[in-house]
Design a protein around this motif. Structure first.
Motif, PDB file in Angstrom:
ATOM      1  N   PRO A 146       0.815  -1.224   0.000  1.00 31.40           N
ATOM      2  CA  PRO A 146       0.000   0.000   0.000  1.00 31.40           C
ATOM      3  C   PRO A 146       0.847   1.272   0.000  1.00 31.40           C
ATOM      4  CG  PRO A 146      -0.639  -1.503   1.792  1.00 31.40           C
ATOM      5  CD  PRO A 146       0.639  -2.016   1.223  1.00 31.40           C
ATOM      6  N   ASP A 147       0.232   2.373  -0.410  1.00 31.43           N
ATOM      7  CA  ASP A 147       0.876   3.683  -0.314  1.00 31.43           C
ATOM      8  C   ASP A 147       1.357   3.910   1.119  1.00 31.43           C
ATOM      9  OD1 ASP A 147       0.021   4.016  -2.926  1.00 31.43           O
ATOM     10  OD2 ASP A 147      -1.489   5.532  -2.448  1.00 31.43           O
ATOM     11  N   PHE A 148       2.543   4.473   1.281  1.00 30.92           N
ATOM     12  CA  PHE A 148       3.121   4.871   2.576  1.00 30.92           C
ATOM     13  C   PHE A 148       3.456   3.696   3.509  1.00 30.92           C
ATOM     14  CE2 PHE A 148       0.472   8.474   1.219  1.00 30.92           C
ATOM     15  CZ  PHE A 148       1.442   9.458   1.128  1.00 30.92           C
ATOM     16  N   ALA A 149       3.335   2.457   3.030  1.00 33.84           N
ATOM     17  CA  ALA A 149       3.615   1.306   3.892  1.00 33.84           C
ATOM     18  C   ALA A 149       5.118   1.102   4.056  1.00 33.84           C
ATOM     19  CB  ALA A 149       2.983   0.048   3.323  1.00 33.84           C
ATOM     20  N   LEU A 150       5.508   0.675   5.248  1.00 35.64           N
ATOM     21  CA  LEU A 150       6.864   0.217   5.536  1.00 35.64           C
ATOM     22  C   LEU A 150       6.788  -1.291   5.623  1.00 35.64           C
ATOM     23  CD1 LEU A 150       9.822   0.475   6.456  1.00 35.64           C
ATOM     24  CD2 LEU A 150       8.956   0.886   8.786  1.00 35.64           C
ATOM     25  N   VAL A 151       7.470  -2.001   4.709  1.00 34.08           N
ATOM     26  CA  VAL A 151       7.411  -3.463   4.693  1.00 34.08           C
ATOM     27  C   VAL A 151       8.809  -4.037   4.858  1.00 34.08           C
ATOM     28  CG1 VAL A 151       5.297  -3.510   3.298  1.00 34.08           C
ATOM     29  CG2 VAL A 151       7.534  -3.668   2.164  1.00 34.08           C
ATOM     30  N   ALA A 152       8.877  -5.210   5.506  1.00 32.58           N
ATOM     31  CA  ALA A 152      10.152  -5.879   5.739  1.00 32.58           C
ATOM     32  C   ALA A 152       9.910  -7.375   5.819  1.00 32.58           C
ATOM     33  CB  ALA A 152      10.784  -5.385   7.040  1.00 32.58           C
ATOM     34  N   GLY A 153      10.968  -8.160   5.595  1.00 29.45           N
ATOM     35  CA  GLY A 153      10.912  -9.592   5.816  1.00 29.45           C
ATOM     36  C   GLY A 153      10.739 -10.404   4.553  1.00 29.45           C
ATOM     37  N   VAL A 154      10.728 -11.736   4.770  1.00 24.77           N
ATOM     38  CA  VAL A 154      10.572 -12.707   3.689  1.00 24.77           C
ATOM     39  C   VAL A 154       9.476 -13.684   4.087  1.00 24.77           C
ATOM     40  CG1 VAL A 154      11.726 -14.475   2.326  1.00 24.77           C
ATOM     41  CG2 VAL A 154      13.030 -12.496   3.137  1.00 24.77           C
ATOM     42  N   PRO A 155       8.273 -13.585   3.507  1.00 18.90           N
ATOM     43  CA  PRO A 155       7.856 -12.535   2.572  1.00 18.90           C
ATOM     44  C   PRO A 155       7.640 -11.208   3.301  1.00 18.90           C
ATOM     45  CG  PRO A 155       5.980 -13.905   3.119  1.00 18.90           C
ATOM     46  CD  PRO A 155       7.176 -14.523   3.810  1.00 18.90           C
ATOM     47  N   ALA A 156       7.664 -10.123   2.529  1.00 18.50           N
ATOM     48  CA  ALA A 156       7.514  -8.793   3.120  1.00 18.50           C
ATOM     49  C   ALA A 156       6.124  -8.613   3.720  1.00 18.50           C
ATOM     50  CB  ALA A 156       7.766  -7.726   2.063  1.00 18.50           C
ATOM     51  N   ARG A 157       6.087  -8.022   4.936  1.00 15.09           N
ATOM     52  CA  ARG A 157       4.831  -7.702   5.621  1.00 15.09           C
ATOM     53  C   ARG A 157       4.921  -6.266   6.121  1.00 15.09           C
ATOM     54  NH1 ARG A 157       5.192 -13.070   6.194  1.00 15.09           N
ATOM     55  NH2 ARG A 157       3.336 -14.322   6.538  1.00 15.09           N
ATOM     56  N   ARG A 158       3.768  -5.624   6.211  1.00 11.95           N
ATOM     57  CA  ARG A 158       3.765  -4.242   6.695  1.00 11.95           C
ATOM     58  C   ARG A 158       4.095  -4.225   8.180  1.00 11.95           C
ATOM     59  NH1 ARG A 158       0.898  -0.417   9.103  1.00 11.95           N
ATOM     60  NH2 ARG A 158      -0.969  -1.669   9.398  1.00 11.95           N
ATOM     61  N   ILE A 159       5.095  -3.399   8.545  1.00 13.61           N
ATOM     62  CA  ILE A 159       5.485  -3.269   9.951  1.00 13.61           C
ATOM     63  C   ILE A 159       5.271  -1.851  10.454  1.00 13.61           C
ATOM     64  CG2 ILE A 159       7.134  -5.180   9.861  1.00 13.61           C
ATOM     65  CD1 ILE A 159       9.377  -3.023   9.705  1.00 13.61           C
ATOM     66  N   GLY A 160       4.768  -0.981   9.593  1.00 19.54           N
ATOM     67  CA  GLY A 160       4.523   0.401   9.984  1.00 19.54           C
ATOM     68  C   GLY A 160       4.173   1.235   8.779  1.00 19.54           C
ATOM     69  N   TRP A 161       4.204   2.554   8.994  1.00 13.25           N
ATOM     70  CA  TRP A 161       3.929   3.529   7.947  1.00 13.25           C
ATOM     71  C   TRP A 161       5.085   4.518   7.871  1.00 13.25           C
ATOM     72  CZ3 TRP A 161      -0.046   2.121   5.091  1.00 13.25           C
ATOM     73  CH2 TRP A 161      -1.148   1.487   5.666  1.00 13.25           C
ATOM     74  N   VAL A 162       5.317   5.072   6.688  1.00  9.03           N
ATOM     75  CA  VAL A 162       6.312   6.124   6.504  1.00  9.03           C
ATOM     76  C   VAL A 162       5.674   7.287   5.748  1.00  9.03           C
ATOM     77  CG1 VAL A 162       8.350   4.622   6.539  1.00  9.03           C
ATOM     78  CG2 VAL A 162       7.168   5.054   4.372  1.00  9.03           C
ATOM     79  N   GLY A 163       6.242   8.476   5.920  1.00 11.55           N
ATOM     80  CA  GLY A 163       5.791   9.641   5.168  1.00 11.55           C
ATOM     81  C   GLY A 163       6.711   9.914   3.997  1.00 11.55           C
ATOM     82  N   ARG A 164       6.526  11.061   3.380  1.00  9.58           N
ATOM     83  CA  ARG A 164       7.335  11.426   2.218  1.00  9.58           C
ATOM     84  C   ARG A 164       8.818  11.533   2.550  1.00  9.58           C
ATOM     85  NH1 ARG A 164       4.518  14.270  -2.403  1.00  9.58           N
ATOM     86  NH2 ARG A 164       2.321  13.769  -2.119  1.00  9.58           N
ATOM     87  N   ALA A 165       9.153  11.834   3.800  1.00  4.93           N
ATOM     88  CA  ALA A 165      10.559  11.950   4.204  1.00  4.93           C
ATOM     89  C   ALA A 165      11.214  10.584   4.419  1.00  4.93           C
ATOM     90  CB  ALA A 165      10.671  12.781   5.476  1.00  4.93           C
TER      91      ALA A 165
END
Length: 199
Positions: A146-165
């Protein structure tokens, strides 16, 4: 500002390079690829035939962008990241014959405006990485981000949100579903697993 191409790189004559774009040593830009203005293609990076790249995109060293990928404006592709294009990769068909171009259908990865893929991350054929999303180093993206999602891992999963910075957002105290960028103060609203910028 003109286009800068290092002599050890290979740029097909049919490729289009925007004003101010730089192609570094040993990079390869294939036929009919189109890069926007102010792009940087690092050492040993690969851009496949017909790939579409927006303005101010950075492909770090040895990034591999296979056709028919599409990268929006301001996208960052980290060192040795790979955007694949084959759902069922095989060198040969079931009868043992070498597969050729017509034996499979390429499925490109789409990386939307401002998104970043960390070093050695992999995007599986056909996924979409949303606007301003951030894929962590080494992650394997096997479904849409998704837009602004922070994803990590194998497989990748959302672990938070990030902004434009690119900084991880913090949920505002006493305001569930409201997220704030600690660097810029920009506000975002979360609803049904999606994040939108607040006007």
């Amino acid at each position: 500002m003109s286009v800068r191409i290092q002599p050890t790189s290979q740029v097909d004559e049919s490729a289009e390079l925007g004003e101010g774009t730089t192609i570094w040593d040993l990079a390869q830009i294939r036929e009919d690829a189109r890069l926007g203005r102010g792009c940087i293609v690092g050492r040993g990076a690969y851009v496949g035939p017909g790939v579409r790249i927006g303005d101010h995109v950075k492909l770090q060293n040895y990034a591999l962008v296979y056709e028919p990928a599409e990268l929006g404006d301001g996208v960052f592709i980290g060192p040795a990241a790979v955007l694949t294009n084959d759902f069922y990769p095989r060198a040969v068909d079931p009868d043992g014959g070498l597969k050729r171009d017509g034996d499979w259908e390429a499925a490109g990865v789409v990386v939307a405006e401002g998104a970043s893929l960390g070093a050695r991350s992999v995007c599986v054929a056909g996924v979409r990485v949303g606007r301003w999303a951030l894929v962590a180093a080494g992650a394997v993206v096997s479904k849409d981000v998704p837009d602004f999602a922070l994803v990590a891992g194998v497989p990748a999963r959302r672990i938070g949100w990030v902004g434009r910075a690119g900084v991880r957002l913090v949920e505002r105290e006493g305001e569930p579903g409201a997220w704030e960028c600690p660097r810029t103060g920009a506000l975002h609203d979360e609803k049904d697993g999606a994040l939108t910028e607040r006007n």
